[in-house]
Design an enzyme around this catalytic site. Structure first.
Site, PDB file in Angstrom:
ATOM      1  N   ASN A  72      74.938  49.684 -32.289  1.00  0.00           N
ATOM      2  CA  ASN A  72      75.264  48.415 -31.629  1.00  0.00           C
ATOM      3  C   ASN A  72      76.505  48.498 -30.730  1.00  0.00           C
ATOM      4  O   ASN A  72      76.738  47.602 -29.908  1.00  0.00           O
ATOM      5  CB  ASN A  72      75.416  47.272 -32.643  1.00  0.00           C
ATOM      6  CG  ASN A  72      74.097  46.810 -33.237  1.00  0.00           C
ATOM      7  OD1 ASN A  72      74.015  46.444 -34.406  1.00  0.00           O
ATOM      8  ND2 ASN A  72      73.022  46.809 -32.444  1.00  0.00           N
ATOM      9  N   ASP A 129      67.775  39.996 -37.516  1.00  0.00           N
ATOM     10  CA  ASP A 129      67.424  40.322 -36.129  1.00  0.00           C
ATOM     11  C   ASP A 129      66.865  39.118 -35.381  1.00  0.00           C
ATOM     12  O   ASP A 129      66.226  38.258 -35.979  1.00  0.00           O
ATOM     13  CB  ASP A 129      66.398  41.476 -36.129  1.00  0.00           C
ATOM     14  CG  ASP A 129      66.334  42.185 -34.786  1.00  0.00           C
ATOM     15  OD1 ASP A 129      67.255  42.010 -33.965  1.00  0.00           O
ATOM     16  OD2 ASP A 129      65.351  42.920 -34.560  1.00  0.00           O
TER      17      ASP A 129
HETATM   18  C1  IPE Z   1      69.340  46.252 -36.127  1.00  0.00           C
HETATM   19  O1  IPE Z   1      69.059  45.377 -35.099  1.00  0.00           O
HETATM   20  C2  IPE Z   1      70.803  46.238 -36.427  1.00  0.00           C
HETATM   21  C3  IPE Z   1      71.295  45.044 -37.073  1.00  0.00           C
HETATM   22  C4  IPE Z   1      70.592  44.019 -37.472  1.00  0.00           C
HETATM   23  C5  IPE Z   1      72.703  45.027 -37.302  1.00  0.00           C
HETATM   24  P1  IPE Z   1      68.980  45.858 -33.582  1.00  0.00           P
HETATM   25  O2  IPE Z   1      68.584  44.674 -32.798  1.00  0.00           O
HETATM   26  O3  IPE Z   1      70.236  46.529 -33.194  1.00  0.00           O
HETATM   27  O4  IPE Z   1      67.808  46.943 -33.646  1.00  0.00           O
HETATM   28  P2  IPE Z   1      66.890  47.540 -32.489  1.00  0.00           P
HETATM   29  O5  IPE Z   1      67.795  48.076 -31.443  1.00  0.00           O
HETATM   30  O6  IPE Z   1      66.047  46.427 -31.969  1.00  0.00           O
HETATM   31  O7  IPE Z   1      66.065  48.576 -33.178  1.00  0.00           O
HETATM   32  C1  IPE Z   2      70.763  40.626 -34.505  1.00  0.00           C
HETATM   33  O1  IPE Z   2      70.245  39.985 -33.384  1.00  0.00           O
HETATM   34  C2  IPE Z   2      72.272  40.742 -34.495  1.00  0.00           C
HETATM   35  C3  IPE Z   2      72.768  42.104 -34.356  1.00  0.00           C
HETATM   36  C4  IPE Z   2      72.064  43.187 -34.227  1.00  0.00           C
HETATM   37  C5  IPE Z   2      74.220  42.260 -34.337  1.00  0.00           C
HETATM   38  P1  IPE Z   2      70.109  40.715 -32.005  1.00  0.00           P
HETATM   39  O2  IPE Z   2      71.384  40.557 -31.260  1.00  0.00           O
HETATM   40  O3  IPE Z   2      69.656  42.108 -32.190  1.00  0.00           O
HETATM   41  O4  IPE Z   2      68.987  39.864 -31.289  1.00  0.00           O
HETATM   42  P2  IPE Z   2      67.774  40.415 -30.429  1.00  0.00           P
HETATM   43  O5  IPE Z   2      67.036  41.389 -31.304  1.00  0.00           O
HETATM   44  O6  IPE Z   2      68.335  41.052 -29.222  1.00  0.00           O
HETATM   45  O7  IPE Z   2      66.958  39.201 -30.148  1.00  0.00           O
HETATM   46 MG    MG Z   3      67.813  42.970 -32.279  1.00  0.00          MG
END
Ligand code: IPE
Ligand code: IPE
Ligand code: MG
Length: 252
Positions: free
Chosen positions: A70, A22
């Site tokens: 996602n 994340d």
């Molecule tokens: C969790 O991250 C999903 C993955 C790492 C694939 P998100 O960024 O989607 O989670 P939330 O929305 O902050 O909980």
């Molecule tokens: C994790 O990073 C990747 C996926 C969930 C696919 P994020 O895209 O969630 O990055 P933040 O949390 O918005 O910074």
């Molecule tokens: Mg995220």
């Protein structure tokens, strides 16, 4: 880095590590760049983590790469992530083969674009003879999806007369989860300072140890992984028992 690694007891490695990768978007935005720049930069962290786990001797590494939620992101970002998977599987094939890695997926991959499905099939085929770590990509995955699917499978078997409802216990459900062939994760790492599961391994995480790193995923490197494992090895995993019981040699 060497020092941290030396603190790891190879006899007590977690058999299965899960990573909630994340912080890609926030990392990129902090640099004044678009979110997808963060996703592209994250490949370096994936490579470092996969290599570090494989070198140590971790048996299973699950990377939570795309949740069922996602899909709600902007179409452009979803498209970039799906393409990145295709490119990364191709670019990292040598790294996977060199490390004896066997690629696998969990999640409803039939919902992914055809090109992504094809790249995954290719990656799984090419690495099928790997004798080292199993690298599991969680794609279009969620814990609720996994449990609901297992419940549906049980119901189908009952209605076909192949399963006695009285035989449905925790083991029966576990055996129908997408992770049935893998041990439960003992260590779950989440980067970027967020402290939640976001629908990752709901059932499987029952006794996992959690490690939260403030580091944004694109900057996560081998020493960060070593730090997580060293921390894991300092925990007392009691599984409902008392500390005193654990110290008795026979564990009554
Ligand atoms: C969790 O991250 C999903 C993955 C790492 C694939 P998100 O960024 O989607 O989670 P939330 O929305 O902050 O909980
Ligand atoms: C994790 O990073 C990747 C996926 C969930 C696919 P994020 O895209 O969630 O990055 P933040 O949390 O918005 O910074
Ligand atoms: Mg995220």
């Amino acid at each position: 880095m060497q020092e941290l690694k030396e603190h790891i007891d190879k006899q007590r490695l977690p058999h299965h590590v899960g990573v909630i990768m994340d912080g890609n978007g926030r990392w990129a935005q902090g640099k004044g760049k678009p979110r997808v720049f963060g996703h592209h930069s994250a490949v370096e962290a994936v490579r470092a983590t996969v290599e570090a786990c494989a070198e140590l001797g971790v048996g299973y590494l699950t990377l939570y790469a795309f949740s069922t939620e996602n899909w709600s992101r902007p179409e452009m970002e979803v498209g970039a992530l799906m393409q990145l998977l295709v490119d990364t599987i191709g670019n990292e094939m040598k790294m996977m083969l060199d490390n004896g890695i066997r690629l696998a997926t969990i999640g409803d991959t039939s919902g992914l674009p055809e090109a992504t499905q094809q790249a995954l099939r290719f990656g799984i085929e090419q690495t099928a003879n790997g004798h080292g770590m199993t690298l599991i990509l969680a794609l279009n995955y969620s814990g609720k999806w996994d449990v609901a699917r297992a419940a549906r499978q049980l119901a189908l078997e009952v209605s076909a007369g192949r399963l006695d409802p009285a035989a449905i216990d925790e083991g029966a459900l576990s055996n129908r989860l997408s992770t049935h062939a893998y041990p439960d994760p003992e260590l779950i790492i989440r980067t970027s300072g967020e402290h939640r599961l976001s629908n990752f391994f709901l059932w499987q995480a029952a006794y996992a140890e959690f490690y939260f790193s403030p580091v944004f995923w694109p900057e996560f490197r081998k020493p960060d992984l070593y730090a997580a494992i060293v921390d894991f090895q300092q925990r007392e995993r009691r599984f409902g028992r008392t500390s005193e019981q654990l110290k008795q040699p026979t564990n009554p």
